[in-house]
Motif scaffolding. Structure first.
Motif, PDB file in Angstrom:
ATOM      1  N   ALA A 112       0.782  -1.175   0.013  1.00 17.73           N
ATOM      2  CA  ALA A 112       0.066  -0.172   0.131  1.00 17.73           C
ATOM      3  C   ALA A 112       0.948   1.287  -0.188  1.00 17.73           C
ATOM      4  N   SER A 113       1.991   1.137   0.758  1.00 16.55           N
ATOM      5  CA  SER A 113       3.100   2.345   0.720  1.00 16.55           C
ATOM      6  C   SER A 113       3.816   2.469  -0.417  1.00 16.55           C
ATOM      7  N   SER A 114       4.252   1.267  -1.129  1.00 13.83           N
ATOM      8  CA  SER A 114       4.992   1.352  -1.891  1.00 13.83           C
ATOM      9  C   SER A 114       4.677   0.116  -3.221  1.00 13.83           C
ATOM     10  N   PRO A 115       3.738   0.286  -3.989  1.00 19.37           N
ATOM     11  CA  PRO A 115       3.485  -0.849  -4.869  1.00 19.37           C
ATOM     12  C   PRO A 115       4.853  -1.325  -5.768  1.00 19.37           C
ATOM     13  N   ASP A 288      -6.161   0.832 -14.338  1.00 18.74           N
ATOM     14  CA  ASP A 288      -5.867   0.759 -13.124  1.00 18.74           C
ATOM     15  C   ASP A 288      -4.580   0.995 -12.421  1.00 18.74           C
ATOM     16  N   GLY A 289      -4.529   1.405 -11.173  1.00 12.35           N
ATOM     17  CA  GLY A 289      -3.366   1.671 -10.804  1.00 12.35           C
ATOM     18  C   GLY A 289      -3.679   2.901  -9.459  1.00 12.35           C
ATOM     19  N   PRO A 290      -2.594   3.303  -8.768  1.00 11.72           N
ATOM     20  CA  PRO A 290      -2.638   4.346  -7.904  1.00 11.72           C
ATOM     21  C   PRO A 290      -2.930   5.658  -8.470  1.00 11.72           C
ATOM     22  N   ASN A 301      -1.971  -6.523  -7.062  1.00  8.09           N
ATOM     23  CA  ASN A 301      -2.439  -7.817  -6.945  1.00  8.09           C
ATOM     24  C   ASN A 301      -1.867  -8.659  -8.191  1.00  8.09           C
ATOM     25  N   ARG A 302      -0.519  -9.296  -8.146  1.00 11.94           N
ATOM     26  CA  ARG A 302       0.205  -9.732  -9.289  1.00 11.94           C
ATOM     27  C   ARG A 302      -0.655 -10.890  -9.906  1.00 11.94           C
ATOM     28  N   ASP A 303      -1.155 -11.666  -8.972  1.00 13.69           N
ATOM     29  CA  ASP A 303      -1.632 -13.026  -9.434  1.00 13.69           C
ATOM     30  C   ASP A 303      -2.997 -12.740 -10.200  1.00 13.69           C
TER      31      ASP A 303
END
Length: 420
Positions: A112-115, A288-290, A301-303
Motif C-alpha cells: 500500500a505504501s510502495s507498490p 487501474d493503478g494508484p 495483486n500480481r496473481d
C-alpha cells in the motif's frame, strides 16, 4: 551596493522559479484532470466488474492453468507462453541449491505504501528462493533484530531511503555482526530522482558499515553517469539487478477471449495524457493503478492481473522522462506484458533497443504514431500477435527475474569472495 543588488536579484530569481514550479504543477494537474474526463464512460463503469471477473477467475484457476486447458487453447500466445514457462522453470529450479552458502534477507515495503518497491523486492526474494538460495523477507513492520537473529542471514538487502532505514534496528545489527558475518547492501540512488543529497548518505553508510550498493538500472548507464561517481570514489562496489518478468505471477492463462481493446495497469502519470488521450476517449479498455479517480480502491495483486491481461487486445505502455532521456532502464510493465502475451504499443525508452529486437514491440516516436499502431492492431489482430510472439520468446529466453537473480548471485559471489 553590489552585494545588496545581487541579493535582491537572487530573491527575484527564486520567486520566478517558485512561480514556474507552481505553474508547472497546475498544468500537470489540469492535464491529468482532462485525461480523466476523456476516458470512455464504459471503461470507467466496467472497471469494478473486470476486477471482480479476474478475482473470480483466480479462485477457479484450476480451469485456466492446467495442461488440458493450455492444449485446448486456440491462442498461439497462450500455448507458446505455457511451453516457455515450463522450459524456463526447469532450467532455473534449484540451480543454486547446495552450491551457495549465502542466506539472504530482503527488506520489503508494504504494497500500500510502495507498490513498485513491494513488486521489485518480492520478485527478487521469490526468484532467489526458486533458485534454491535460502531467502527470507524482512517485513515492513517486523522487528528487524528478532527477524535477523531467527533467520541468521549473512546478506541483508534494503533501500537507501529514510523510509526503509528508519525501520531497521541498527544497534541490533551491530550486535549481530559482533558474532556473525553480515554483508549489507543498499540501493544506489541519486538525489536527482528524489532522494536526499548523496554525500550525506555515503557518510551515513560508512558510519553504519554498509558494504556495497546495488542498482536496478543498466550497468553502462550507472558506470558512465557522472552523478554515480561518488559511490565509486568512496570505494563501494555496485551490483546490478535490472527489471524483468516474474513468471511465477506473469504468464498466459487459457480460456479467455480478448474482448477488451486495451489494458493499462500503471500509476497515473502526466505522460499518459500525451500519448493515450485519443485512445482512451474512443476505445473500451481497462485502466487501474494508484491515483486514478475511477479506481480509488486500487489494490496491488500480481496473481489477479494476468487474468485481466488475458482479455486485452493491446497493452498500453509509456515511460518516465528519465527513461526516455537516459539508457537507464525499461519499466517492469514491458516485460510483464510480453510474458503474458499481450501485443504492446510502447513509447521509446532509450534502453529499449538493446533489450528487445525491432520486431518485438510497436515502438512509437510520437503520440500520432502511438495511436496509429494501436488502430492497426485493433483492425488486424494477427499483426499484433506476430510481434507479441517474438516479444514473449525474448522475455522467457533472457528477461525473467530468474535470469536477473542468477546474475545477481554471480556478482554477489564474486564480491563476497573478494571481501571476506
Amino acid at each position: 551596493m553590489k552585494n545588496k543588488s545581487d541579493s535582491a536579484n537572487n530573491y527575484i530569481n527564486m520567486g520566478f522559479a517558485r512561480i514556474d514550479r507552481i505553474r508547472s504543477k497546475l498544468n500537470r494537474s489540469r492535464e491529468k484532470l482532462q485525461f480523466d474526463r476523456s476516458i470512455l464512460g464504459r471503461t470507467k463503469n466496467d472497471h469494478d466488474k473486470i476486477i471482480a471477473d479476474a478475482e473470480r477467475a483466480l479462485k477457479n484457476k484450476e480451469f485456466h492453468e492446467v495442461e488440458g486447458a493450455y492444449a485446448a487453447s486456440h491462442d498461439p500466445l497462450v500455448r507458446q507462453g505455457h511451453a516457455l514457462k515450463k522450459q524456463t522453470e526447469q532450467k532455473f529450479k534449484d540451480s543454486y541449491a547446495g552450491k551457495n552458502v549465502d542466506r539472504i534477507m530482503i527488506h520489503v515495503p508494504d504494497p500500500a505504501s510502495s507498490p513498485a518497491g513491494y513488486s521489485l523486492f518480492t520478485n527478487l526474494a521469490e526468484s532467489l528462493e526458486f533458485l534454491g538460495v535460502p531467502t527470507q523477507i524482512l517485513g515492513w513492520n517486523d522487528n528487524s533484530g528478532e527477524a535477523i537473529d531467527k533467520f541468521n542471514p549473512n546478506v541483508l538487502l534494503s533501500s537507501d531511503h529514510d523510509s526503509y532505514l528508519e525501520r531497521i534496528d541498527w544497534e541490533a545489527i551491530r550486535k549481530y555482526r559482533n558474532a556473525c558475518q553480515l554483508k549489507i547492501g543498499l540501493t544506489a540512488s541519486l538525489a536527482e530522482y528524489g532522494n536526499t543529497p548523496l554525500g550525506h548518505r555515503l557518510t551515513w553508510a560508512k558510519k553504519h558499515g554498509i558494504d556495497f550498493f546495488y542498482s536496478f538500472r543498466d550497468e553502462a548507464y550507472v558506470s558512465n553517469r557522472e552523478e554515480y561517481r561518488p559511490f565509486f570514489d568512496a570505494g563501494y562496489k555496485i551490483l546490478y539487478l535490472p527489471f524483468g518478468a516474474n513468471i511465477l505471477h506473469y504468464y498466459p492463462v487459457a480460456g479467455f477471449v480478448r474482448d477488451i481493446d486495451f489494458v493499462l495497469i500503471a500509476s497515473k502519470k502526466r505522460e499518459h495524457a500525451i500519448f493515450m488521450k485519443d485512445i482512451v476517449k474512443r476505445n473500451y479498455g481497462f485502466i487501474d493503478g494508484p491515483g486514478w479517480k475511477h479506481a480509488p480502491h486500487f489494490k496491488f495483486n500480481r496473481d489477479r492481473d494476468k487474468y485481466i491481461y488475458a482479455r486485452a487486445k493491446v497493452g498500453l505502455n509509456v515511460h518516465l522522462p528519465e527513461q526516455i532521456e537516459w539508457a537507464c532502464e525499461v519499466n517492469e510493465r514491458t516485460y510483464q506484458l510480453a510474458a503474458c502475451g499481450v501485443p504492446q504499443v510502447i513509447d521509446h525508452p532509450k534502453l529499449l533497443d538493446s533489450e528487445f529486437s525491432k520486431d518485438a514491440l510497436f515502438v512509437a516516436e510520437t503520440p500520432r504514431q502511438y495511436s496509429e499502431y494501436f488502430e492497426a492492431i485493433i483492425r488486424n489482430p494477427k499483426v499484433g500477435e506476430e510481434r507479441a510472439m517474438i516479444a514473449q520468446r525474448e522475455v522467457f529466453h533472457k528477461h525473467t527475474t530468474f535470469h536477473r537473480a542468477a546474475s545477481f548471485m554471480q556478482q554477489l559471489d564474486i564480491y563476497c569472495a573478494k571481501n571476506r
